[in-house]
Design a protein around this motif. Structure first.
Motif, PDB file in Angstrom:
ATOM      1  N   ASN A  21       0.825  -1.213   0.000  1.00 45.00           N
ATOM      2  CA  ASN A  21       0.000   0.000   0.000  1.00 45.00           C
ATOM      3  C   ASN A  21       0.857   1.260   0.000  1.00 45.00           C
ATOM      4  OD1 ASN A  21      -2.207  -1.692   0.149  1.00 45.00           O
ATOM      5  ND2 ASN A  21      -2.602  -1.310   2.312  1.00 45.00           N
ATOM      6  N   LEU A  22       2.055   1.170   0.564  1.00 41.01           N
ATOM      7  CA  LEU A  22       2.940   2.328   0.605  1.00 41.01           C
ATOM      8  C   LEU A  22       3.366   2.769  -0.794  1.00 41.01           C
ATOM      9  CD1 LEU A  22       5.190   1.554   3.657  1.00 41.01           C
ATOM     10  CD2 LEU A  22       3.680   3.501   3.380  1.00 41.01           C
ATOM     11  N   GLY A  23       3.418   1.819  -1.729  1.00 40.24           N
ATOM     12  CA  GLY A  23       3.772   2.164  -3.103  1.00 40.24           C
ATOM     13  C   GLY A  23       2.827   3.205  -3.678  1.00 40.24           C
ATOM     14  N   ASP A  24       1.528   3.076  -3.376  1.00 42.48           N
ATOM     15  CA  ASP A  24       0.551   4.061  -3.845  1.00 42.48           C
ATOM     16  C   ASP A  24       0.807   5.428  -3.213  1.00 42.48           C
ATOM     17  OD1 ASP A  24      -0.725   2.134  -5.395  1.00 42.48           O
ATOM     18  OD2 ASP A  24      -2.143   1.616  -3.802  1.00 42.48           O
ATOM     19  N   HIS A  29       3.088  11.050  -3.862  1.00 39.14           N
ATOM     20  CA  HIS A  29       4.018  11.979  -3.209  1.00 39.14           C
ATOM     21  C   HIS A  29       3.579  12.356  -1.796  1.00 39.14           C
ATOM     22  CE1 HIS A  29       6.227  12.301  -6.932  1.00 39.14           C
ATOM     23  NE2 HIS A  29       5.079  12.501  -7.559  1.00 39.14           N
ATOM     24  N   LEU A  30       2.932  11.397  -1.110  1.00 39.10           N
ATOM     25  CA  LEU A  30       2.546  11.618   0.276  1.00 39.10           C
ATOM     26  C   LEU A  30       3.671  11.227   1.226  1.00 39.10           C
ATOM     27  CD1 LEU A  30      -1.090  10.196   0.225  1.00 39.10           C
ATOM     28  CD2 LEU A  30      -0.348  12.571  -0.015  1.00 39.10           C
ATOM     29  N   ILE A  31       4.593  10.384   0.714  1.00 41.97           N
ATOM     30  CA  ILE A  31       5.690   9.905   1.537  1.00 41.97           C
ATOM     31  C   ILE A  31       6.892   9.612   0.640  1.00 41.97           C
ATOM     32  CG2 ILE A  31       4.957   7.482   1.420  1.00 41.97           C
ATOM     33  CD1 ILE A  31       5.807   7.248   4.396  1.00 41.97           C
ATOM     34  N   GLU A  32       8.085   9.908   1.143  1.00 39.59           N
ATOM     35  CA  GLU A  32       9.337   9.547   0.474  1.00 39.59           C
ATOM     36  C   GLU A  32      10.081   8.602   1.405  1.00 39.59           C
ATOM     37  OE1 GLU A  32      11.789  12.812  -0.828  1.00 39.59           O
ATOM     38  OE2 GLU A  32      10.057  13.898  -1.600  1.00 39.59           O
ATOM     39  N   LEU A  33      10.417   7.425   0.887  1.00 36.62           N
ATOM     40  CA  LEU A  33      11.050   6.404   1.707  1.00 36.62           C
ATOM     41  C   LEU A  33      12.494   6.173   1.291  1.00 36.62           C
ATOM     42  CD1 LEU A  33       8.120   3.844   1.610  1.00 36.62           C
ATOM     43  CD2 LEU A  33       8.716   5.365   3.491  1.00 36.62           C
ATOM     44  N   GLY A  58      10.746   3.329  -8.259  1.00 32.51           N
ATOM     45  CA  GLY A  58      11.710   4.144  -9.003  1.00 32.51           C
ATOM     46  C   GLY A  58      11.361   4.208 -10.471  1.00 32.51           C
ATOM     47  N   ALA A  59      10.888   3.098 -11.041  1.00 33.27           N
ATOM     48  CA  ALA A  59      10.526   3.064 -12.462  1.00 33.27           C
ATOM     49  C   ALA A  59       9.361   4.000 -12.743  1.00 33.27           C
ATOM     50  CB  ALA A  59      10.179   1.644 -12.887  1.00 33.27           C
ATOM     51  N   ALA A  60       8.380   4.035 -11.848  1.00 31.15           N
ATOM     52  CA  ALA A  60       7.219   4.906 -12.059  1.00 31.15           C
ATOM     53  C   ALA A  60       7.643   6.374 -12.069  1.00 31.15           C
ATOM     54  CB  ALA A  60       6.177   4.667 -10.971  1.00 31.15           C
ATOM     55  N   GLY A  61       8.476   6.755 -11.115  1.00 30.30           N
ATOM     56  CA  GLY A  61       8.959   8.140 -11.073  1.00 30.30           C
ATOM     57  C   GLY A  61       9.831   8.469 -12.269  1.00 30.30           C
ATOM     58  N   GLY A  62      10.675   7.516 -12.656  1.00 28.95           N
ATOM     59  CA  GLY A  62      11.553   7.730 -13.810  1.00 28.95           C
ATOM     60  C   GLY A  62      10.765   7.860 -15.097  1.00 28.95           C
ATOM     61  N   ALA A  63       9.712   7.068 -15.252  1.00 27.25           N
ATOM     62  CA  ALA A  63       8.889   7.144 -16.457  1.00 27.25           C
ATOM     63  C   ALA A  63       8.201   8.499 -16.555  1.00 27.25           C
ATOM     64  CB  ALA A  63       7.850   6.021 -16.466  1.00 27.25           C
ATOM     65  N   LEU A  64       7.752   9.017 -15.424  1.00 29.41           N
ATOM     66  CA  LEU A  64       7.103  10.335 -15.417  1.00 29.41           C
ATOM     67  C   LEU A  64       8.071  11.412 -15.891  1.00 29.41           C
ATOM     68  CD1 LEU A  64       4.740  12.228 -14.585  1.00 29.41           C
ATOM     69  CD2 LEU A  64       5.863  12.399 -12.369  1.00 29.41           C
ATOM     70  N   ILE A 129      -1.446  11.415   4.949  1.00 31.31           N
ATOM     71  CA  ILE A 129      -1.236   9.962   4.934  1.00 31.31           C
ATOM     72  C   ILE A 129      -1.871   9.265   6.140  1.00 31.31           C
ATOM     73  CG2 ILE A 129       1.000   9.728   6.110  1.00 31.31           C
ATOM     74  CD1 ILE A 129       1.734   7.851   3.709  1.00 31.31           C
ATOM     75  N   LEU A 130      -1.901   9.885   7.295  1.00 31.95           N
ATOM     76  CA  LEU A 130      -2.466   9.240   8.479  1.00 31.95           C
ATOM     77  C   LEU A 130      -3.926   8.828   8.287  1.00 31.95           C
ATOM     78  CD1 LEU A 130      -0.800  11.246  11.392  1.00 31.95           C
ATOM     79  CD2 LEU A 130      -0.290   8.919  10.638  1.00 31.95           C
ATOM     80  N   PRO A 131      -4.778   9.656   7.674  1.00 31.98           N
ATOM     81  CA  PRO A 131      -6.164   9.217   7.453  1.00 31.98           C
ATOM     82  C   PRO A 131      -6.284   8.046   6.466  1.00 31.98           C
ATOM     83  CG  PRO A 131      -6.002  11.603   7.280  1.00 31.98           C
ATOM     84  CD  PRO A 131      -4.610  11.067   7.332  1.00 31.98           C
TER      85      PRO A 131
END
Length: 162
Positions: A21-24, A29-33, A58-64, A129-131
């Motif tokens: 779920n953290l991937g979503d 851009h609610l969290i950077e890990l 990383g691939a999703a961000g790179g594709a964007l 992110i907490l909610p």
């Protein structure tokens, strides 16, 4: 500076579900890990570390970014492919974060059959992110401020009542 958060779950499947779920949240851009690890204490008492791949994130961000650069130079598909490859490579090669020895010690403290999700958080938008927390868990260790840690505990407790 990054914050460490360790949350216990009743089993490894639940901890892995939350890690997924953290991937979503990363994509939104609610969290950077910096690091994500699921620590499992097996029924026989052995501790196993599961490190979900950050390559997909990383691939999703790179594709964007590759797509945006590609649009500028009128070759968006090539830019997206190149960006996705670069993002996946950087995500796969990044192996810095929480010390394995520390995670194994933490795993030794879990009850057999239980698991913990360990996060090294670079940046988070806590009020958003907490909610979104849907799976209850127990905070076992953090480097968060007392106020933020209490908000996390409250959100994890509320998830169990929904």
């Amino acid at each position: 500076m990054s914050d460490l958060v360790a949350i216990a779950y009743p089993d490894v499947a639940t901890a892995q579900q939350v890690a997924g779920n953290l991937g979503d949240a990363v994509k939104q851009h609610l969290i950077e890990l910096e690091d994500v690890v699921v620590v499992e204490r097996r029924q026989d008492g052995k501790v196993k570390l599961h490190q979900p791949s950050m390559a997909g994130i990383g691939a999703a961000g790179g594709a964007l970014w590759g797509g945006l650069i590609g649009l500028i130079f009128f070759v968006p598909l090539f830019g997206m492919a190149l960006g996705a490859a670069a993002g996946a490579a950087s995500g796969a090669l990044a192996d810095h974060g929480v010390d394995d020895k520390f995670m194994k010690q933490l795993g030794e403290e879990l009850e057999p059959g239980n698991a913990a999700l360990i996060l090294l958080i670079r940046k988070v938008t806590a009020d958003k992110i907490l909610p979104e927390i849907k799976v209850p868990g127990t905070v076992i260790q953090t480097s968060l401020s007392d106020e933020t840690e209490q908000q996390l505990k409250d959100a994890l407790a509320a998830a169990g009542r929904q």
